[in-house]
Design an enzyme around this catalytic site. Structure first.
Site, short mmCIF file in Angstrom:
data_model
loop_
_atom_site.label_atom_id
_atom_site.label_comp_id
_atom_site.label_asym_id
_atom_site.label_seq_id
_atom_site.Cartn_x
_atom_site.Cartn_y
_atom_site.Cartn_z
N LYS A 33 6.84 3.11 -1.93
CA LYS A 33 7.24 3.73 -0.65
C LYS A 33 8.62 4.36 -0.80
O LYS A 33 8.85 5.48 -0.41
CB LYS A 33 7.22 2.66 0.45
N GLU B 23 11.60 -2.74 -10.31
CA GLU B 23 10.48 -3.10 -11.19
C GLU B 23 9.57 -1.89 -11.43
O GLU B 23 9.16 -1.60 -12.56
CB GLU B 23 9.65 -4.24 -10.56
N GLY C 127 4.87 -1.42 3.81
CA GLY C 127 4.34 -1.62 2.45
C GLY C 127 3.12 -2.52 2.43
O GLY C 127 2.09 -2.22 1.83
N ARG C 128 3.20 -3.65 3.14
CA ARG C 128 2.10 -4.62 3.09
C ARG C 128 0.92 -4.22 3.97
O ARG C 128 -0.07 -4.94 4.04
CB ARG C 128 2.62 -6.01 3.44
N GLU D 73 5.90 -12.44 4.34
CA GLU D 73 6.93 -11.39 4.46
C GLU D 73 6.99 -10.91 5.91
O GLU D 73 8.06 -10.55 6.41
CB GLU D 73 6.63 -10.23 3.49
N HIS E 95 -11.22 -28.39 -8.51
CA HIS E 95 -10.82 -29.11 -9.72
C HIS E 95 -9.31 -29.00 -9.93
O HIS E 95 -8.81 -29.25 -11.01
CB HIS E 95 -11.58 -28.54 -10.92
N LYS F 141 17.69 -8.65 -4.27
CA LYS F 141 17.67 -7.35 -4.96
C LYS F 141 19.09 -6.92 -5.32
O LYS F 141 19.37 -6.45 -6.42
CB LYS F 141 17.07 -6.27 -4.04
O1 F6P Z 1 9.00 -7.15 -1.40
C1 F6P Z 1 9.88 -6.24 -0.85
C2 F6P Z 1 9.29 -4.87 -0.68
O2 F6P Z 1 10.20 -4.07 -0.02
C3 F6P Z 1 7.95 -4.90 0.03
O3 F6P Z 1 8.06 -4.90 1.39
C4 F6P Z 1 7.28 -3.72 -0.56
O4 F6P Z 1 5.90 -3.81 -0.39
C5 F6P Z 1 7.70 -3.82 -2.00
O5 F6P Z 1 9.03 -4.28 -1.95
C6 F6P Z 1 7.60 -2.55 -2.78
O6 F6P Z 1 8.36 -1.52 -2.23
P1 F6P Z 1 8.14 -0.01 -2.63
O7 F6P Z 1 6.74 0.37 -2.23
O8 F6P Z 1 9.17 0.76 -1.88
O9 F6P Z 1 8.32 0.11 -4.12
#
Ligand code: F6P
Length: 540
Positions: free
Chosen positions: A203, A209, A262-263, A348, A379, A507
């Protein structure tokens, strides 16, 4: 005392009474219990009759929902009002899956036309890639897609892919989320860049990452294809300028808006990889299933509303009976990732201790969610579920018909799902255990020691969700069911379910510590962290 506070108080009193009462006995006392506490919506059968609430308790929970003005909140959500005030945004994921011709607005700005244009563009590229009309730089058809993203840009697509993928798919869809180099290395391993499309989903397009993995994948494409690699790199983002600055061609960027959390984003262009790998018709069917659940949520009265009732069952356990953990157990290997998805969706969204107006919450909020596929978990952690010192409510899911053949295995799986839910509620009394040990010829002394260990207390609640088949429609409805459940809980607790400030501090610190690991003069942290940094620098 406000109506809302009074409703909470009555519900807590009901929870105290429920704790002293066997749930199974309620079926005798309430002859219409099953019909009252089960319903069918959008292809999902929901049975909440194994929950500890009585019919009267359920009525109290519904009173709470009315006192919290869930219906008005629902209208504000669908109207595209500012339900995410801390970020100044609407939350309009429903607009993404609405049938053609819908007229959603976010904060007064019409959005449906743009949504339809993006949806058509996704379907076009997915179709072109699958048919071979669109090929890679060397003229070969695409046979693999590597989806790079994390959190909401990963969990939904991964869940949908595992749930619906063919055993031997035309497109090999792989995922890389973690910045651990192992994941991107494994995702790219064995692939031919000339036949691979890399889809970077973020987003913000700044997530550490994702950007690290995207850079590795871009270098891998360039090494294999030179300048032509650009046509193999696609971005999905609400920040198209940043994606372009990263080097993605503007005609290969698919956008979505900031009113898509995002979620809650699998329905947007974030689902592009799934549309390509599953086919655009499957993706559209997923959206249609979710849209059906939207209609149900919006129109059904609270007492016959699946997301509302599922939320209230959760609230009864969480707040009236003080149960802080919930298990999610899909008896469907293809839904193995549902607990991971729900961890982000619920924890979240609602893992907050402050209300949307800045005041502290008056009730405990989101539970810890954990789980994995049944029967495997029998199990692993089911010993604790049956006989542990904590009562952990569970959502148990099952699919009547498997599309993967072997009907005998499927029937065994279903038998396990039903057996566990029954055993969790009914248990096995000590008297019954003693009788059976006596029949086995054990001495009284032996029975005294063994009987308590073989006793199952029961009264461990489950919500049971059954679907006929794991179709794209049913999956869409299931995910939307949980989205709306999460929203309803947020309304009851008075919190903003659509922001996530709690992810920021870590972060920021990771950015600083990265400098401390790489630079000449690491800053001082707390003594424990400073020592760990020194060790990793080889100085400890
Ligand atoms: O986990 C934190 C967060 O901001 C989430 O809300 C989001 O889904 C994820 O990081 C990834 O964010 P982006 O889509 O901006 O890379």
């Amino acid at each position: 005392m406000s109506d809302h506070e009074a409703a909470w108080r009555r519900l807590r009193a009901a929870g105290a009474a429920a704790a002293a009462r066997p749930t199974a006995g309620l079926f005798d006392a309430e002859s219409d219990r099953l019909s009252r506490m089960s319903l069918e919506a959008c292809g999902l059968y929901l049975d909440l009759s194994k929950q500890p609430w009585s019919a009267k308790d359920l009525a109290l929970a519904l009173d709470l929902a009315r006192a919290a003005e869930v219906e008005a909140a629902r209208e504000r959500l669908f109207a595209g009002a500012m339900v995410n005030p801390s970020e100044g945004r609407a939350a309009l994921h429903m607009a993404l899956r609405a049938p053609a011709g819908a007229a959603f607005s976010a904060l007064g700005e019409p959005v449906s036309a743009e949504v339809e244009t993006t949806r058509a563009a996704l379907a076009d590229i997915a179709r072109a890639i699958r048919s071979g009309d669109r090929r890679g730089a060397t003229g070969q058809p695409f046979t693999a897609v590597v989806h790079i993203g994390i959190g909401g840009s990963d969990f939904g697509p991964r869940l949908v892919w595992e749930a619906l993928r063919a055993p031997s798919p035309q497109i090999d869809l792989r995922f890389a989320a973690n910045v651990d180099p192992a994941e991107i290395t494994l995702a790219l391993a064995g692939l031919d860049p000339a036949k691979t499309l890399v889809v970077v989903v973020s987003k913000t397009f700044t997530t550490q990452e994702t950007m690290a993995n995207a850079a590795i994948a871009r270098a891998w494409l360039r090494e294999g294809l030179g300048e032509a690699a650009d046509s193999h790199l696609v971005a999905v983002s609400a920040s198209p300028d940043v994606a372009q600055a990263f080097g993605v061609r503007p005609d290969q960027i698919f956008g979505f808006r900031d009113w898509v959390g995002g979620r809650y984003s699998i329905w947007s262009a974030v689902g592009l990889s799934c549309a390509i790998a599953l086919g655009p018709d499957v993706f559209e069917a997923l959206l249609a299933g979710a849209a059906a659940m939207d209609d149900h949520f919006r129109q059904a009265p609270l007492e016959a509303n699946a997301p509302v009732l599922l939320a209230l069952a959760h609230i009864f356990n969480r707040n009236a009976m003080d149960r802080p953990v919930r298990a999610v157990v899909p008896y469907a290997q293809r839904l193995r990732l549902l607990p991971n998805f729900l961890q982000q969706l619920e924890m979240e969204s609602n893992g907050k201790r402050v209300r949307a107006d800045g005041r502290p919450v008056t009730q405990a909020t989101a539970t810890t969610v954990f789980g994995d596929a049944g029967a495997n978990v029998q199990h692993a952690f089911f010993q604790l579920m049956h006989q542990g010192s904590d009562i952990i409510p569970a959502d148990i899911l099952a699919v009547a018909e498997s599309a993967d053949g072997h009907p005998d295995s499927q029937t065994k799986l279903l038998a396990n799902a039903l057996a566990q839910a029954e055993a969790l509620m009914v248990g096995r009394s000590e008297a019954e255990v003693r009788k059976s040990l006596e029949a086995d010829g054990l001495s009284a002394a032996e029975i005294d020691i063994l009987a308590p260990q073989k006793t199952f207390p029961g009264d461990r609640p489950t919500s049971f969700i059954l679907m006929q088949a794991l179709t794209p429609q049913a999956l869409g409805a299931l995910i939307a069911l949980y989205e709306h459940k999460t929203f309803v809980e947020g309304v009851l607790w008075g919190i903003n379910s659509f922001d996530q400030w709690g992810v920021e501090l870590g972060k920021t610190l990771a950015g600083r510590i990265l400098q401390d690991l790489q630079g000449d003069a690491p800053r001082a942290h707390d003594p424990s962290t400073t020592a760990l940094i020194a060790r990793l620098r080889g100085e400890g």
